[in-house]
Design an enzyme around this catalytic site. Structure first.
Site, PDB file in Angstrom:
ATOM      1  N   THR A   1     -12.427   1.908 -17.137  1.00  0.00           N
ATOM      2  CA  THR A   1     -11.543   1.175 -16.238  1.00  0.00           C
ATOM      3  C   THR A   1     -12.262   0.939 -14.922  1.00  0.00           C
ATOM      4  OG1 THR A   1     -10.572   3.115 -15.183  1.00  0.00           O
ATOM      5  CG2 THR A   1      -9.562   2.393 -17.254  1.00  0.00           C
TER       6      THR A   1
ATOM      7  N   SER B   1      -2.660  12.222 -13.769  1.00  0.00           N
ATOM      8  CA  SER B   1      -3.623  13.184 -13.251  1.00  0.00           C
ATOM      9  C   SER B   1      -4.993  12.828 -13.821  1.00  0.00           C
ATOM     10  CB  SER B   1      -3.200  14.612 -13.619  1.00  0.00           C
ATOM     11  OG  SER B   1      -4.141  15.552 -13.135  1.00  0.00           O
TER      12      SER B   1
ATOM     13  N   LYS C   1      -5.668  16.058  -7.595  1.00  0.00           N
ATOM     14  CA  LYS C   1      -5.006  15.961  -8.892  1.00  0.00           C
ATOM     15  C   LYS C   1      -4.390  17.301  -9.306  1.00  0.00           C
ATOM     16  CE  LYS C   1      -5.449  11.625  -9.770  1.00  0.00           C
ATOM     17  NZ  LYS C   1      -4.222  10.773  -9.783  1.00  0.00           N
TER      18      LYS C   1
ATOM     19  N   ASP D   1       0.874  -1.167   0.000  1.00  0.00           N
ATOM     20  CA  ASP D   1       0.000   0.000   0.000  1.00  0.00           C
ATOM     21  C   ASP D   1       0.910   1.216   0.000  1.00  0.00           C
ATOM     22  OD1 ASP D   1      -1.623   2.185   0.684  1.00  0.00           O
ATOM     23  OD2 ASP D   1      -2.936   0.962   1.935  1.00  0.00           O
TER      24      ASP D   1
ATOM     25  N   ASN E   1       1.012   5.924 -10.865  1.00  0.00           N
ATOM     26  CA  ASN E   1      -0.366   5.692 -11.287  1.00  0.00           C
ATOM     27  C   ASN E   1      -1.324   5.409 -10.133  1.00  0.00           C
ATOM     28  OD1 ASN E   1      -2.565   4.744 -13.206  1.00  0.00           O
ATOM     29  ND2 ASN E   1      -2.082   2.790 -12.217  1.00  0.00           N
TER      30      ASN E   1
ATOM     31  N   TYR F   1     -11.346  15.338  -4.999  1.00  0.00           N
ATOM     32  CA  TYR F   1     -10.551  14.580  -5.967  1.00  0.00           C
ATOM     33  C   TYR F   1      -9.828  15.523  -6.919  1.00  0.00           C
ATOM     34  CZ  TYR F   1      -9.300  11.550  -9.855  1.00  0.00           C
ATOM     35  OH  TYR F   1      -8.601  10.897 -10.840  1.00  0.00           O
TER      36      TYR F   1
END
Length: 266
Positions: free
Chosen positions: A181, A132, A150, A56, A82, A146
């Site tokens: 995804t 990002s 980013k 982690d 990533n 969020y």
């Protein structure tokens, strides 16, 4: 033969990049939380080409574990930073614990990976590829925390690119649009109360009803990552997907419009 380090290597963009890198005959230090998925990646790769690290990236010893793995390989050419996750909900209703967690993963762990890998990247004049989002440049109703995480990645990556320029190492920020995804199904959602149903609720409802054909093919993001990794002069930012290009373009035009109406202080 080059050596890549990929966080979040067992799913989404990370797995797609890992598969391509391995198919090209290169080595991968693969970092992911789930050992079963790391085992699957190792089983699908040529023997000895994957160094799996079940980790982690927010763990207290993550930086030391990653640095030791890099030192053990003797060389590192590309880092794909990533690992991360999504969080959607109103700014007001996102609690302190959830806000801290998104920054711990998307920002502070990203920095830990950089600290562990930059000495080797400088030595190889390699590449840092930072993941990002299209909403790292602007925000939707529901994406405040969020998007802020980013945006932080984008700005410290921009500074990093300037700081590394004399060394020959390069930084590229990937700004994907909406792609099919696991991100779209694994994001954390804070359900809106009645105050935010007309804004946050309406937006989340719209997103949840998007047909699969409205989401981009994630292979195009993996292709973009591999392309910038080999460019002599890669771009600082690479938006991928028409929604990313359009959304970021609209946001920049709006900011320019704000400058045009700003009061003259001279």
């Amino acid at each position: 033969m080059s050596t890549w380090l990929i966080t979040g290597a067992t799913s989404g963009f990370g797995r797609l990049v890992a598969d391509r890198v391995l198919a090209a005959g290169n080595n991968v230090i693969a970092i992911g939380r789930r050992k079963d998925r790391l085992d699957d990646l190792v089983a699908s790769a040529p023997v000895g080409r994957v160094i799996p690290i079940a980790l982690d990236v927010t763990a207290a010893d993550a930086e030391q574990v990653i640095a030791a793995a890099v030192e053990g390989t003797g060389r590192l050419d590309v880092v794909v930073n990533n690992a991360g996750y999504g969080l959607f909900g109103s700014v007001e209703q996102t609690g302190a614990e959830a806000a801290k967690a998104i920054f711990d993963t998307n920002v502070l762990a990203n920095l830990a990976v950089l600290r562990a890998t930059l000495p080797a990247i400088r030595a190889s004049q390699g590449r840092i590829i930072q993941l990002s989002s299209l909403i790292g440049s602007f925000a939707w109703a529901s994406s405040g925390l969020y998007s802020a995480s980013k945006a932080a990645v984008e700005l410290f990556s921009e500074a990093l690119a300037l700081e590394l320029a004399p060394t020959g190492a390069k930084v590229t920020i990937i700004q994907p649009g909406t792609f099919a995804t696991e991100f779209t199904t694994s994001a954390h959602v804070v359900a809106p109360d009645e105050v935010y149903l007309p804004t946050v609720g309406a937006f989340l409802d719209h997103i949840s009803k998007l047909p699969s054909e409205a989401l981009g093919d994630p292979n195009s993001v993996a292709d973009g990552i591999l392309a910038v990794a080999t460019m002599p002069e890669p771009p600082l930012r690479l938006p991928i997907g028409q929604d990313a290009i359009d959304g970021i373009g609209n946001a920049l035009r709006t900011r320019l419009g704000d400058l045009a109406v700003a009061p003259d202080n001279h």
